[in-house]
Design a protein around this motif. Structure first.
Motif, PDB file in Angstrom:
ATOM      1  N   THR A  24       0.917  -1.537  -0.036  1.00  0.00           N
ATOM      2  CA  THR A  24      -0.008  -0.185   0.334  1.00  0.00           C
ATOM      3  C   THR A  24       1.209   1.556  -0.250  1.00  0.00           C
ATOM      4  OG1 THR A  24      -0.027  -0.168   2.517  1.00  0.00           O
ATOM      5  CG2 THR A  24      -1.932  -0.735   1.160  1.00  0.00           C
ATOM      6  N   SER A  25       2.116   1.061   0.485  1.00  0.00           N
ATOM      7  CA  SER A  25       3.136   2.459   0.622  1.00  0.00           C
ATOM      8  C   SER A  25       4.069   2.229  -0.354  1.00  0.00           C
ATOM      9  CB  SER A  25       3.610   2.665   1.924  1.00  0.00           C
ATOM     10  OG  SER A  25       4.569   1.189   2.255  1.00  0.00           O
ATOM     11  N   LEU A  26       3.559   1.508  -1.506  1.00  0.00           N
ATOM     12  CA  LEU A  26       4.823   1.844  -2.573  1.00  0.00           C
ATOM     13  C   LEU A  26       3.956   2.184  -3.947  1.00  0.00           C
ATOM     14  CD1 LEU A  26       6.264  -2.551  -2.518  1.00  0.00           C
ATOM     15  CD2 LEU A  26       6.798  -0.375  -1.910  1.00  0.00           C
ATOM     16  N   SER A  27       5.159   3.109  -4.788  1.00  0.00           N
ATOM     17  CA  SER A  27       4.558   3.512  -5.971  1.00  0.00           C
ATOM     18  C   SER A  27       4.418   2.766  -6.942  1.00  0.00           C
ATOM     19  CB  SER A  27       6.003   3.877  -6.504  1.00  0.00           C
ATOM     20  OG  SER A  27       6.729   3.679  -6.360  1.00  0.00           O
ATOM     21  N   PRO A  28       3.383   3.177  -7.982  1.00  0.00           N
ATOM     22  CA  PRO A  28       3.171   2.026  -8.896  1.00  0.00           C
ATOM     23  C   PRO A  28       3.868   1.753  -9.410  1.00  0.00           C
ATOM     24  CG  PRO A  28       2.046   4.415  -9.061  1.00  0.00           C
ATOM     25  CD  PRO A  28       2.809   4.631  -8.087  1.00  0.00           C
ATOM     26  N   ARG A  29       5.369   2.104 -10.203  1.00  0.00           N
ATOM     27  CA  ARG A  29       6.606   2.104 -10.266  1.00  0.00           C
ATOM     28  C   ARG A  29       7.506   0.279  -9.886  1.00  0.00           C
ATOM     29  NH1 ARG A  29      10.805   5.567 -12.794  1.00  0.00           N
ATOM     30  NH2 ARG A  29       8.897   6.289 -13.328  1.00  0.00           N
ATOM     31  N   GLN A  30       7.180   0.456  -8.144  1.00  0.00           N
ATOM     32  CA  GLN A  30       8.095  -0.247  -7.729  1.00  0.00           C
ATOM     33  C   GLN A  30       6.202  -1.038  -7.294  1.00  0.00           C
ATOM     34  OE1 GLN A  30       8.035   2.079  -4.037  1.00  0.00           O
ATOM     35  NE2 GLN A  30      10.445   2.584  -4.516  1.00  0.00           N
ATOM     36  N   ARG A  31       5.127  -1.088  -7.363  1.00  0.00           N
ATOM     37  CA  ARG A  31       4.362  -2.235  -7.168  1.00  0.00           C
ATOM     38  C   ARG A  31       4.830  -3.420  -8.544  1.00  0.00           C
ATOM     39  NH1 ARG A  31       0.312   0.572  -6.315  1.00  0.00           N
ATOM     40  NH2 ARG A  31       0.219   1.067  -4.492  1.00  0.00           N
ATOM     41  N   ARG A  32       4.983  -2.407  -9.523  1.00  0.00           N
ATOM     42  CA  ARG A  32       4.768  -3.918 -10.927  1.00  0.00           C
ATOM     43  C   ARG A  32       5.441  -3.898 -11.288  1.00  0.00           C
ATOM     44  NH1 ARG A  32       2.593   1.688 -13.407  1.00  0.00           N
ATOM     45  NH2 ARG A  32       4.955   1.770 -13.868  1.00  0.00           N
ATOM     46  N   ALA A  33       7.025  -3.242 -10.437  1.00  0.00           N
ATOM     47  CA  ALA A  33       8.404  -4.411 -10.501  1.00  0.00           C
ATOM     48  C   ALA A  33       8.358  -5.092  -9.460  1.00  0.00           C
ATOM     49  CB  ALA A  33       9.352  -3.137  -9.876  1.00  0.00           C
ATOM     50  N   GLN A  34       8.125  -5.062  -8.460  1.00  0.00           N
ATOM     51  CA  GLN A  34       7.302  -6.162  -7.760  1.00  0.00           C
ATOM     52  C   GLN A  34       6.704  -7.346  -8.217  1.00  0.00           C
ATOM     53  OE1 GLN A  34       4.812  -5.804  -3.875  1.00  0.00           O
ATOM     54  NE2 GLN A  34       6.956  -6.165  -2.402  1.00  0.00           N
ATOM     55  N   GLN A  35       5.129  -6.886  -8.628  1.00  0.00           N
ATOM     56  CA  GLN A  35       4.787  -8.140  -9.580  1.00  0.00           C
ATOM     57  C   GLN A  35       5.502  -8.350 -10.502  1.00  0.00           C
ATOM     58  OE1 GLN A  35       1.058  -5.725 -10.951  1.00  0.00           O
ATOM     59  NE2 GLN A  35       0.493  -5.006  -8.754  1.00  0.00           N
ATOM     60  N   GLN A  36       6.329  -8.167 -11.466  1.00  0.00           N
ATOM     61  CA  GLN A  36       6.776  -8.769 -12.695  1.00  0.00           C
ATOM     62  C   GLN A  36       8.318  -9.845 -11.384  1.00  0.00           C
ATOM     63  OE1 GLN A  36       9.021  -5.952 -14.482  1.00  0.00           O
ATOM     64  NE2 GLN A  36       7.311  -4.987 -15.296  1.00  0.00           N
ATOM     65  N   GLN A  37       8.757  -9.529 -10.508  1.00  0.00           N
ATOM     66  CA  GLN A  37       9.540 -10.730 -10.363  1.00  0.00           C
ATOM     67  C   GLN A  37       8.742 -11.251  -8.672  1.00  0.00           C
ATOM     68  OE1 GLN A  37      11.612  -8.772  -6.444  1.00  0.00           O
ATOM     69  NE2 GLN A  37      12.614  -9.781  -6.069  1.00  0.00           N
ATOM     70  N   GLN A  38       7.252 -11.029  -8.703  1.00  0.00           N
ATOM     71  CA  GLN A  38       7.062 -12.276  -8.396  1.00  0.00           C
ATOM     72  C   GLN A  38       6.783 -13.286  -9.775  1.00  0.00           C
ATOM     73  OE1 GLN A  38       3.474 -10.865  -5.871  1.00  0.00           O
ATOM     74  NE2 GLN A  38       5.127  -9.990  -4.598  1.00  0.00           N
ATOM     75  N   ALA A  39       6.206 -12.340 -10.218  1.00  0.00           N
ATOM     76  CA  ALA A  39       5.744 -14.214 -11.670  1.00  0.00           C
ATOM     77  C   ALA A  39       6.859 -14.826 -12.073  1.00  0.00           C
ATOM     78  CB  ALA A  39       5.118 -12.817 -13.061  1.00  0.00           C
ATOM     79  N   ARG A  40       7.569 -14.544 -11.912  1.00  0.00           N
ATOM     80  CA  ARG A  40       9.579 -14.277 -12.583  1.00  0.00           C
ATOM     81  C   ARG A  40       9.546 -15.788 -11.560  1.00  0.00           C
ATOM     82  NH1 ARG A  40      11.205  -9.224 -14.221  1.00  0.00           N
ATOM     83  NH2 ARG A  40      12.602 -10.064 -12.289  1.00  0.00           N
TER      84      ARG A  40
END
Length: 319
Positions: A252-268
Motif C-alpha cells: 500500500t505504501s509503494l509507488s506504482p512503478r515499484q508495485r509493477r516491478a514487484q509483481q514482475q519479480q513475483q511472476a518470474r
C-alpha cells in the motif's frame, strides 16, 4: 440407604466441607444437601429488608455439577416470589448459565448471599427472571411463609433464626458478601459484547489431542498454498517451500512503478505447488536412470563383441 462417595474426589471433599460449615442456620439463609444426594442442595433465604421482599422466606434448589467447584451450580427457586421464575434455572453470573464468569473461590454461601442481593434488582429479560409489581411481590412475600417443600416440608423454612437488630454477621458472611459484590447480573438480551472478541477467529479443537489450539490469521502476503504443500510433501522439500513462503511486504505504501516491478519479480518466481516441485525432480531422476541403463547395455554389448572377436581370431589362428 446410605450413599457412598469417593472421599478423594475434589467435588466431594469440597461439598462435605461446605455442608459442615453451613450446618447451622443463620438469620438470612440455611442450606444443606439431600440425604441421598450430595450434589443437590435445598436452601432457604430471607427476603432483603427494606424491599418488596421484606418478610418473605424463599425456598429453592441448588444442583451442583460433578466438576464443582471448577464449574458453577444451577440455582432454582421453588417459592413464588415475583422476581425469579419458579422451577426454572435462574440466570446469574454465578449460575450454570454463565460458566465463563464463574470463579472457584465462590461457594454455596456466596451464591445464597448473591441471590438475596439480586432480588431487589430488575429482571431486564434475563432467563428465569420476572418483573412483578411491588404490590404483587409484597403479597407473595406474605404467602411465602406458608410454603412447604415436597422434600423438606417446613423444616428448612422454620430453621432460620429470628431477626434481631443486635445480630452481628459472622466473618464468613462478611467474606461471602465481599465476594458476592463481584457477581454481576446477566441478562440474556443485554450481555455486553466485545468487538475484538467477535472479530477474533474461532478456536479449533483437535479431536486427537487434549489441548486446544487457537487458529491464528495468516499474515499479509503469506502464501497459503506453499504452507499446505510443505505439510503434504514432507521434510525433504521443506527448505524449497520455505523459499516461496516468505512474506510479501505491504504494497500500500509503494509507488506504482515499484508495485509493477514487484509483481514482475513475483511472476518470474516459480510457484510452490506439489506438481511443479516434485515432477521435474522425478523426470530428471527417470531420465538419469534410463541413460545409465542404456550406457550399461552398450558397454556390455561392446565387451561381449570384443570377447567374441577374440575367440574367433584365436580359432582361425589355430586352424
Amino acid at each position: 440407604m446410605e450413599v457412598q462417595y469417593n472421599l478423594r474426589n475434589p467435588a466431594v471433599k469440597r461439598l462435605m466441607k461446605e455442608a459442615q460449615e453451613l450446618k447451622d442456620p443463620t438469620e438470612q439463609y440455611h442450606a444443606q444437601p439431600l440425604e441421598d444426594n450430595l450434589f443437590e442442595w435445598h436452601f432457604t433465604v430471607r427476603g432483603p429488608p427494606d424491599s418488596d421482599f421484606d418478610g418473605g422466606v424463599y425456598h429453592g434448589r441448588i444442583v451442583l455439577p460433578p466438576e464443582y467447584p471448577m464449574k458453577p451450580p444451577s440455582i432454582i427457586l421453588l417459592t413464588p416470589n415475583g422476581r425469579f421464575e419458579v422451577g426454572k434455572k435462574i440466570c446469574l453470573s454465578i449460575s450454570g448459565h454463565h460458566p465463563e464468569t464463574w470463579q472457584p473461590s465462590w461457594s454455596i454461601r456466596t451464591a445464597l448471599l448473591a441471590i438475596i442481593g439480586f432480588m431487589p434488582t430488575k429482571g431486564e429479560g434475563a432467563i428465569g427472571s420476572l418483573d412483578y409489581t411491588p404490590d404483587e411481590r409484597k403479597a407473595l412475600a406474605k404467602k411465602s411463609q406458608d410454603f412447604n417443600c415436597e422434600i423438606c416440608g417446613s423444616h428448612m423454612r422454620t430453621a432460620l433464626l429470628a431477626c434481631t437488630e443486635s445480630s452481628v454477621p459472622s466473618l464468613a458472611d462478611v467474606e461471602a458478601k465481599e465476594l458476592a459484590k463481584q457477581i454481576n447480573f446477566k441478562a440474556e438480551t443485554n450481555i455486553p459484547t466485545n468487538a475484538a472478541a467477535e472479530s477474533a477467529p474461532a478456536p479449533i479443537i483437535n479431536e486427537n489431542q487434549d489441548s486446544q489450539v487457537s487458529q491464528q490469521p495468516l499474515s499479509t502476503g503469506t502464501s497459503l498454498e506453499s504452507e499446505v504443500t510443505t505439510e503434504i510433501i514432507g521434510d525433504d522439500t521443506r527448505v524449497e517451500n520455505q523459499e516461496n513462503t516468505q512474506s510479501v511486504p505491504n504494497t500500500t505504501s509503494l509507488s506504482p512503478r515499484q508495485r509493477r516491478a514487484q509483481q514482475q519479480q513475483q511472476a518470474r518466481r516459480p510457484t510452490s505447488s506439489y506438481s511443479q516441485v516434485r515432477q521435474p525432480a522425478n523426470a530428471n531422476q527417470i531420465g538419469s536412470t534410463i541413460l545409465i541403463v542404456v550406457l550399461t547395455l552398450a558397454l556390455a554389448a561392446l565387451i561381449f563383441r570384443r570377447i567374441y572377436m577374440a575367440n574367433e581370431y584365436r580359432f582361425d589362428y589355430e586352424l
